[in-house]
Design a protein around this motif. Structure first.
Motif, PDB file in Angstrom:
ATOM      1  N   GLU A  90      43.675  22.879  42.770  1.00  0.00           N
ATOM      2  CA  GLU A  90      42.262  23.049  43.093  1.00  0.00           C
ATOM      3  C   GLU A  90      42.035  24.307  43.945  1.00  0.00           C
ATOM      4  O   GLU A  90      41.146  25.112  43.665  1.00  0.00           O
ATOM      5  N   LEU A  91      42.871  24.473  44.961  1.00  0.00           N
ATOM      6  CA  LEU A  91      42.713  25.656  45.810  1.00  0.00           C
ATOM      7  C   LEU A  91      43.017  26.931  45.021  1.00  0.00           C
ATOM      8  O   LEU A  91      42.402  27.975  45.250  1.00  0.00           O
ATOM      9  N   THR A  92      43.957  26.835  44.074  1.00  0.00           N
ATOM     10  CA  THR A  92      44.295  28.012  43.269  1.00  0.00           C
ATOM     11  C   THR A  92      43.053  28.566  42.575  1.00  0.00           C
ATOM     12  O   THR A  92      42.811  29.772  42.567  1.00  0.00           O
ATOM     13  N   TRP A  93      42.241  27.667  42.012  1.00  0.00           N
ATOM     14  CA  TRP A  93      41.045  28.172  41.325  1.00  0.00           C
ATOM     15  C   TRP A  93      40.120  28.911  42.292  1.00  0.00           C
ATOM     16  O   TRP A  93      39.631  30.005  42.006  1.00  0.00           O
ATOM     17  N   LEU A  94      39.936  28.303  43.465  1.00  0.00           N
ATOM     18  CA  LEU A  94      39.018  28.921  44.431  1.00  0.00           C
ATOM     19  C   LEU A  94      39.555  30.274  44.890  1.00  0.00           C
ATOM     20  O   LEU A  94      38.807  31.244  45.003  1.00  0.00           O
ATOM     21  N   LEU A  95      40.867  30.349  45.107  1.00  0.00           N
ATOM     22  CA  LEU A  95      41.451  31.628  45.552  1.00  0.00           C
ATOM     23  C   LEU A  95      41.487  32.656  44.421  1.00  0.00           C
ATOM     24  O   LEU A  95      41.397  33.860  44.662  1.00  0.00           O
ATOM     25  N   ASN A  96      41.597  32.177  43.169  1.00  0.00           N
ATOM     26  CA  ASN A  96      41.514  33.096  42.027  1.00  0.00           C
ATOM     27  C   ASN A  96      40.234  33.921  42.093  1.00  0.00           C
ATOM     28  O   ASN A  96      40.206  35.095  41.738  1.00  0.00           O
ATOM     29  N   CYS A  97      39.195  33.253  42.550  1.00  0.00           N
ATOM     30  CA  CYS A  97      37.881  33.897  42.549  1.00  0.00           C
ATOM     31  C   CYS A  97      37.729  34.943  43.651  1.00  0.00           C
ATOM     32  O   CYS A  97      36.754  35.687  43.653  1.00  0.00           O
ATOM     33  N   VAL A  98      38.680  35.012  44.586  1.00  0.00           N
ATOM     34  CA  VAL A  98      38.617  36.077  45.594  1.00  0.00           C
ATOM     35  C   VAL A  98      39.783  37.065  45.460  1.00  0.00           C
ATOM     36  O   VAL A  98      39.948  37.950  46.287  1.00  0.00           O
ATOM     37  N   THR A  99      40.602  36.896  44.412  1.00  0.00           N
ATOM     38  CA  THR A  99      41.784  37.754  44.262  1.00  0.00           C
ATOM     39  C   THR A  99      41.579  38.793  43.157  1.00  0.00           C
ATOM     40  O   THR A  99      41.446  38.432  41.988  1.00  0.00           O
ATOM     41  N   PRO A 100      41.536  40.069  43.500  1.00  0.00           N
ATOM     42  CA  PRO A 100      41.387  41.107  42.476  1.00  0.00           C
ATOM     43  C   PRO A 100      42.607  41.140  41.557  1.00  0.00           C
ATOM     44  O   PRO A 100      43.737  40.996  42.045  1.00  0.00           O
ATOM     45  N   ILE A 101      42.405  41.320  40.256  1.00  0.00           N
ATOM     46  CA  ILE A 101      43.564  41.303  39.347  1.00  0.00           C
ATOM     47  C   ILE A 101      44.518  42.462  39.629  1.00  0.00           C
ATOM     48  O   ILE A 101      45.703  42.358  39.366  1.00  0.00           O
ATOM     49  N   GLY A 102      44.011  43.541  40.199  1.00  0.00           N
ATOM     50  CA  GLY A 102      44.883  44.675  40.540  1.00  0.00           C
ATOM     51  C   GLY A 102      46.021  44.271  41.470  1.00  0.00           C
ATOM     52  O   GLY A 102      47.135  44.769  41.356  1.00  0.00           O
ATOM     53  N   TRP A 103      45.719  43.344  42.377  1.00  0.00           N
ATOM     54  CA  TRP A 103      46.764  42.877  43.300  1.00  0.00           C
ATOM     55  C   TRP A 103      47.880  42.171  42.532  1.00  0.00           C
ATOM     56  O   TRP A 103      49.049  42.299  42.863  1.00  0.00           O
ATOM     57  N   LEU A 104      47.498  41.405  41.510  1.00  0.00           N
ATOM     58  CA  LEU A 104      48.493  40.647  40.745  1.00  0.00           C
ATOM     59  C   LEU A 104      49.281  41.560  39.803  1.00  0.00           C
ATOM     60  O   LEU A 104      50.467  41.350  39.566  1.00  0.00           O
ATOM     61  N   GLU A 105      48.599  42.578  39.308  1.00  0.00           N
ATOM     62  CA  GLU A 105      49.274  43.526  38.400  1.00  0.00           C
ATOM     63  C   GLU A 105      50.378  44.300  39.106  1.00  0.00           C
ATOM     64  O   GLU A 105      51.293  44.810  38.461  1.00  0.00           O
ATOM     65  N   ARG A 106      50.297  44.390  40.422  1.00  0.00           N
ATOM     66  CA  ARG A 106      51.311  45.130  41.177  1.00  0.00           C
ATOM     67  C   ARG A 106      52.569  44.320  41.495  1.00  0.00           C
ATOM     68  O   ARG A 106      53.541  44.857  42.011  1.00  0.00           O
ATOM     69  N   MET A 107      52.551  43.019  41.227  1.00  0.00           N
ATOM     70  CA  MET A 107      53.680  42.162  41.623  1.00  0.00           C
ATOM     71  C   MET A 107      54.936  42.508  40.823  1.00  0.00           C
ATOM     72  O   MET A 107      54.942  42.430  39.598  1.00  0.00           O
ATOM     73  N   THR A 108      56.007  42.844  41.525  1.00  0.00           N
ATOM     74  CA  THR A 108      57.224  43.275  40.813  1.00  0.00           C
ATOM     75  C   THR A 108      57.855  42.123  40.029  1.00  0.00           C
ATOM     76  O   THR A 108      58.409  42.343  38.962  1.00  0.00           O
ATOM     77  N   GLN A 109      57.778  40.873  40.568  1.00  0.00           N
ATOM     78  CA  GLN A 109      58.376  39.758  39.810  1.00  0.00           C
ATOM     79  C   GLN A 109      57.630  39.516  38.508  1.00  0.00           C
ATOM     80  O   GLN A 109      58.241  39.203  37.494  1.00  0.00           O
ATOM     81  N   PHE A 110      56.319  39.667  38.543  1.00  0.00           N
ATOM     82  CA  PHE A 110      55.556  39.500  37.301  1.00  0.00           C
ATOM     83  C   PHE A 110      55.962  40.567  36.287  1.00  0.00           C
ATOM     84  O   PHE A 110      56.201  40.282  35.119  1.00  0.00           O
ATOM     85  N   LYS A 111      56.088  41.788  36.773  1.00  0.00           N
ATOM     86  CA  LYS A 111      56.439  42.882  35.854  1.00  0.00           C
ATOM     87  C   LYS A 111      57.814  42.635  35.219  1.00  0.00           C
ATOM     88  O   LYS A 111      57.975  42.776  34.014  1.00  0.00           O
ATOM     89  N   SER A 112      58.791  42.234  36.036  1.00  0.00           N
ATOM     90  CA  SER A 112      60.126  42.064  35.453  1.00  0.00           C
ATOM     91  C   SER A 112      60.209  40.807  34.592  1.00  0.00           C
ATOM     92  O   SER A 112      60.845  40.815  33.535  1.00  0.00           O
TER      93      SER A 112
END
Ligand code: TYM
Length: 329
Positions: A90-112
């Motif tokens: 539930e909290l994940t959805w609410l925090l999704n709405c304040v998290t810019p996708i650019g921040w997630l695109e920079r995550m090295t674990q996601f990239k690898s």
């Protein structure tokens, strides 16, 4: 007391790197803090192996039993399964709405991780926001983890600060707790690569699993990659030797100077043989306790049920504050 929160994904095979980088640190500080340790099964769903329900069910039990076997005590620490407390999602959805996708695109674990997959699930991309929810739900002060999670703690702080900026001071901004030495244990077959749970499950001589037999431990360490330098000083050793020195240091608690003088003849065979003994002795009591717990099915279920209740109480309170601040209540 300050609150500690941390977790392990129930996938692959838990190894000595997880123990040195995370679990041993939790146990060392257990009395000092108010601890919550989670088995993060929702995170595990982002990994292809976990699509098999039997696999996931078994791994959740295994990780919970390993927490206890490594010395986490239900009297001191709350132990629970992430999916048993729906507030994480539930909290994940609410925090999704304040998290810019650019921040997630920079995550090295996601990239690898995404590079290795044919089809990348949205969950893998959103993984850090779920992790931020884990941490922020419990008003966490400290997050004890290995080096590879550093970036995920940073984004958790960024998300909390952004939320507080938009909605008022609701979320506590946490800090990481990372070992100076031992926060990044490398694999035995390739000392340039981090020891990994999933690789360790499929490839011999990569990792030492917490449940490995003495023979397997011996085989893995004796075959570890070395060099011909005969250099056993921490600051000059090659990556493979440094890795073994580091493991030896954390597991024996000896100082660098003591260890350097003990191995000053530069004989790698001696270092390997002694490390084998140290690892076997470290894991013996853990395995004994694990086998007892895993065969007493209801004990584990009781611990997880109690943990769920304690966790829920805090999670409900945080969600109440979050929802009120956002206008959902
Ligand atoms: P996970 O399951 O990959 O790893 C569990 C813990 O072990 C540490 N670790 C290592 N430490 C030293 N050397 C290594 N080779 C090594 N490999 C792993 C990890 O840093 C971690 O501390 N995203 C997390 C799980 C998680 C979490 C959280 C952690 C989900 N929510 C909230 C803390 C707080 C993960 O995948 O860890």
């Amino acid at each position: 007391k300050k609150r500690v929160f941390s977790g392990v994904q129930p996938t692959g095979q838990m190894h000595i790197g997880n123990y040195v980088g995370a679990l041993s640190l939790w146990v060392e500080n257990q009395k000092k803090y108010d601890n919550i340790f989670c088995i993060v099964d929702l995170h595990a769903l982002t990994i292809p192996e976990s699509i098999e329900p039997q696999y996931l069910r078994k791994k959740v039990k295994q990780v919970a039993a390993l927490y206890l076997a490594c010395g986490i005590e239900p009297e001191q620490s709350t132990i629970f399964v992430q999916s048993h407390v729906p507030q994480h999602s539930e909290l994940t959805w609410l925090l999704n709405c304040v998290t810019p996708i650019g921040w997630l695109e920079r995550m090295t674990q996601f990239k690898s991780k995404s590079k290795k997959l044919e089809s990348v699930g949205t969950g893998l991309f959103d993984y850090p926001v779920l992790m931020a929810s884990d941490i922020l739900l419990y008003k966490t002060d400290l997050v004890p983890v290995g080096e590879d999670q550093k970036q995920h703690i940073e984004i958790t702080r960024d998300i909390a600060q952004r939320f507080n900026h938009l909605y008022g001071e609701v979320l506590k901004v946490p800090e990481e707790l990372i070992r100076k030495s031992g926060a990044r244990i490398m694999s035995f077959d390739d000392p340039e690569a981090k020891m990994s749970k999933s690789t360790g499950e499929n490839k011999k001589r990569h990792a030492i699993g917490l449940l490995d037999s003495p023979e397997t431990i011996r085989e893995t360490i004796m075959s570890a990659t070395t060099d011909s330098n005969r250099e056993t000083r921490f600051d000059y050793a090659s990556p493979g030797i440094l890795n073994m020195l580091t493991l030896y240091q954390v597991l024996t608690g000896q100082s660098r100077a003591e260890i350097e003088s003990h191995f000053s003849d530069g004989k790698y065979g001696k270092l390997k043989k002694e490390l084998v003994e140290v690892v076997i002795e470290t894991l013996k009591p853990i395995q004994k306790k694990y086998n007892r717990i895993i065969n007493e099915e209801t004990y584990l279920d009781d611990v997880l049920k109690e943990g769920e209740e304690k966790a829920t109480e805090i999670a409900v309170d945080t969600m109440d504050n979050v929802k009120k601040s956002m206008g959902l209540k």
